[in-house]
Design an enzyme around this catalytic site. Structure first.
Site, mmCIF file in Angstrom:
data_model
loop_
_atom_site.group_PDB
_atom_site.id
_atom_site.type_symbol
_atom_site.label_atom_id
_atom_site.label_comp_id
_atom_site.label_asym_id
_atom_site.label_seq_id
_atom_site.Cartn_x
_atom_site.Cartn_y
_atom_site.Cartn_z
ATOM 1 C CE1 TYR A 84 53.285 41.149 47.738
ATOM 2 C CE2 TYR A 84 55.601 41.734 47.821
ATOM 3 C CZ TYR A 84 54.455 41.476 47.095
ATOM 4 O OH TYR A 84 54.475 41.538 45.727
ATOM 5 N NE ARG A 206 34.817 42.386 45.138
ATOM 6 C CZ ARG A 206 35.181 42.723 46.354
ATOM 7 N NH1 ARG A 206 35.118 41.849 47.331
ATOM 8 N NH2 ARG A 206 35.645 43.936 46.600
ATOM 9 C CE1 TYR A 275 46.352 38.841 37.337
ATOM 10 C CE2 TYR A 275 47.060 40.665 38.721
ATOM 11 C CZ TYR A 275 46.142 40.098 37.861
ATOM 12 O OH TYR A 275 45.002 40.798 37.530
ATOM 13 N N GLY A 276 47.822 37.138 41.826
ATOM 14 C CA GLY A 276 47.295 37.723 43.055
ATOM 15 C C GLY A 276 46.307 36.766 43.689
HETATM 16 P P1 NDP Z 1 43.168 47.286 42.817
HETATM 17 O O1 NDP Z 1 43.549 47.783 44.173
HETATM 18 O O2 NDP Z 1 43.121 48.231 41.688
HETATM 19 O O3 NDP Z 1 41.723 46.583 42.908
HETATM 20 C C1 NDP Z 1 41.471 45.564 43.814
HETATM 21 C C2 NDP Z 1 40.760 44.459 43.052
HETATM 22 O O4 NDP Z 1 40.544 43.345 43.885
HETATM 23 C C3 NDP Z 1 39.397 44.872 42.526
HETATM 24 O O5 NDP Z 1 39.201 44.264 41.273
HETATM 25 C C4 NDP Z 1 38.452 44.286 43.555
HETATM 26 O O6 NDP Z 1 37.166 44.010 43.040
HETATM 27 C C5 NDP Z 1 39.167 42.982 43.855
HETATM 28 N N1 NDP Z 1 38.841 42.423 45.151
HETATM 29 C C6 NDP Z 1 39.044 42.989 46.357
HETATM 30 N N2 NDP Z 1 38.673 42.145 47.331
HETATM 31 C C7 NDP Z 1 38.227 41.025 46.714
HETATM 32 C C8 NDP Z 1 37.705 39.794 47.165
HETATM 33 N N3 NDP Z 1 37.571 39.542 48.470
HETATM 34 N N4 NDP Z 1 37.340 38.879 46.253
HETATM 35 C C9 NDP Z 1 37.469 39.119 44.947
HETATM 36 N N5 NDP Z 1 37.985 40.270 44.446
HETATM 37 C C10 NDP Z 1 38.340 41.201 45.319
HETATM 38 O O7 NDP Z 1 44.082 46.047 42.468
HETATM 39 P P2 NDP Z 1 45.539 46.073 41.808
HETATM 40 O O8 NDP Z 1 45.403 46.211 40.337
HETATM 41 O O9 NDP Z 1 46.412 47.007 42.538
HETATM 42 O O10 NDP Z 1 46.028 44.585 42.149
HETATM 43 C C11 NDP Z 1 45.260 43.468 41.713
HETATM 44 C C12 NDP Z 1 45.942 42.192 42.193
HETATM 45 O O11 NDP Z 1 47.167 42.064 41.524
HETATM 46 C C13 NDP Z 1 46.253 42.178 43.678
HETATM 47 O O12 NDP Z 1 46.068 40.871 44.159
HETATM 48 C C14 NDP Z 1 47.751 42.509 43.706
HETATM 49 O O13 NDP Z 1 48.379 42.036 44.861
HETATM 50 C C15 NDP Z 1 48.181 41.787 42.463
HETATM 51 N N6 NDP Z 1 49.439 42.256 41.882
HETATM 52 C C16 NDP Z 1 50.432 41.328 41.765
HETATM 53 C C17 NDP Z 1 51.616 41.660 41.197
HETATM 54 C C18 NDP Z 1 52.661 40.607 41.033
HETATM 55 O O14 NDP Z 1 53.801 40.923 40.701
HETATM 56 N N7 NDP Z 1 52.321 39.339 41.243
HETATM 57 C C19 NDP Z 1 51.917 43.033 40.767
HETATM 58 C C20 NDP Z 1 50.771 43.914 40.842
HETATM 59 C C21 NDP Z 1 49.586 43.539 41.417
HETATM 60 P P3 NDP Z 1 35.963 45.057 43.167
HETATM 61 O O15 NDP Z 1 36.063 46.029 42.015
HETATM 62 O O16 NDP Z 1 34.766 44.199 43.074
HETATM 63 O O17 NDP Z 1 36.101 45.762 44.477
#
Ligand code: NDP
Length: 363
Positions: A84, A206, A275-276
């Site tokens: 990060y 997904r 954003y992710g």
């Molecule tokens: P959660 O921890 O609540 O959920 C994780 C999500 O990622 C689920 O939707 C999951 O899908 C999906 N996921 C996990 N692995 C994969 C993969 N290999 N391929 C596709 N999808 C996948 O997520 P958050 O809400 O905490 O965060 C979501 C994203 O937002 C993250 O990338 C986080 O880093 C980013 N973020 C960025 C911020 C910024 O300021 N830019 C601030 C806050 C968050 P499933 O339900 O199918 O398991």
């Protein structure tokens, strides 16, 4: 454990030699704490351990907070991995947001009292520990009726959803947005916040076991359309709009094919905000998307927003989000896990047991 106002208890110091506990706390020291620490960057399940931390001094402007709950977010994992962009130097305590109850305050603290519910704002490193001592300016007092798991998780994901819906494209009732990673907490908040504004949502998740149930759950939150990526393996995804307007705004937190699908839904001149990168795959954009559709690609990073003059606006957004959460207008699934079971929560957050709801540590 009862909360303590240091000044009020100072009279007790030295009175009760039998009550060692009160004597120790009534000086300017926090109780001993448990923390999840890592001594080096690496795989989170390998480098983290639960340790006892000795009491620390509560100085006159400090507030000692007994933590109640703190989530494991994807960015927490990335900080431990060392990937990060902004991260503490190890050895460090994990965690970045959470909620706690004021346990003791230094003599110069007037704005907070023992028993107050507080969140660190702006969020800061080291929330995975049972007692935290930091300057009073770090703590934001919130309504005591807020469910602790929502208070613990409001600052990163719901705030991101709130800010992103405001910052890029002016949305009007009847408009639509499209997003991938819709089962994430950010995604679930986008659905509900859009609905409050009268904005429709097209959601991509997904393909995985339990996808049908996930779709139903998102629809219950107010999602208009929910598709798995494989359902959109079509020449023209817009055939799937089902009467919704073409979206001008899309959100991507996955990358790879899932990002391309968001782009395909966007109307001419639309914007995709990344954003992710959950799939750890790059965003690829066709040449024609730029030439013939004039699409724009933007990025969002909450930490950057917090370091600008918008920080106080963010605090107001948090209070507004907490109101919506208390009213039941924003909800999302979480799994509460006792702090001592940290490693099992971490395994779930790392996806070792398949897809799991957000893991929230409780102290
Ligand atoms: P959660 O921890 O609540 O959920 C994780 C999500 O990622 C689920 O939707 C999951 O899908 C999906 N996921 C996990 N692995 C994969 C993969 N290999 N391929 C596709 N999808 C996948 O997520 P958050 O809400 O905490 O965060 C979501 C994203 O937002 C993250 O990338 C986080 O880093 C980013 N973020 C960025 C911020 C910024 O300021 N830019 C601030 C806050 C968050 P499933 O339900 O199918 O398991």
């Amino acid at each position: 454990m009862a909360a303590i106002k240091l000044g009020a208890l100072s009279a007790l110091i030295g009175r009760s030699s039998r009550n060692n506990c009160v004597r120790a706390f009534s000086t300017v020291m926090s109780p001993p704490s448990k923390a999840v620490v890592y001594d080096q960057h690496g795989a989170p399940d390998k480098v983290t351990r639960l340790v006892e931390i000795a009491p620390v001094q509560v100085k006159e402007n400090d507030v000692c907070v007994k933590m109640l709950a703190a989530p494991i977010n994807p960015s927490d994992i990335n900080r431990i991995e060392g990937v990060y962009p902004v991260r503490p130097q190890p050895p460090a305590v994990g965690g970045y947001e959470g909620v706690g109850q004021v346990y003791a305050v230094g003599n110069a603290v007037n704005s907070l009292s023992p028993g107050d519910l507080v969140i660190p704002f702006p969020p800061s490193f080291g929330t995975w520990q049972s007692y935290i001592v930091k300057d009073q300016s770090v703590w934001h007092k919130i309504n005591k009726d807020t469910p602790k798991e929502y208070a613990a998780t409001v600052t990163v994901n719901p705030l991101t959803a709130f800010a992103m819906l405001q910052d890029f494209v002016r949305l009007h009732p009847g408009d639509a947005i499209v997003q991938n990673g819709a089962t994430s907490i950010v995604g679930q908040c986008i659905i509900q916040l859009a609905l409050i504004q009268g904005v429709h949502s097209i959601n991509i998740i997904r393909d995985r076991p339990g996808a049908d149930e996930a779709k139903e759950n998102l629809k219950k939150l107010g999602a208009d359309q929910v598709f798995t990526e494989s359902q959109l393996n079509l020449k023209n995804v817009k055939d799937m709009l089902g009467g919704l307007p073409e979206p001008a705004l899309g959100f991507n937190c996955v990358g790879g094919n899932a990002a391309s699908l968001v782009l395909k839904f966007l109307r001419n001149g639309g914007t995709m905000v990344t954003y992710g990168g959950m799939a750890k795959k790059p965003v690829t954009v066709s040449t024609s998307s730029f030439i013939f559709k004039d699409l724009s690609l933007k990025g969002f990073w909450l930490q950057k927003l917090m370091s600008t003059d918008k920080a106080s606006e963010c605090k107001n957004m948090i209070d507004e989000l907490l109101n919506l959460m208390r009213d039941g207008k924003i909800k999302y699934e979480m799994e509460l896990v006792p702090f001592n079971d940290f490693h099992s929560a971490l395994d779930k957050a790392l996806g070792k047991q398949g897809s799991r709801p957000k893991q929230v540590l409780t102290f």
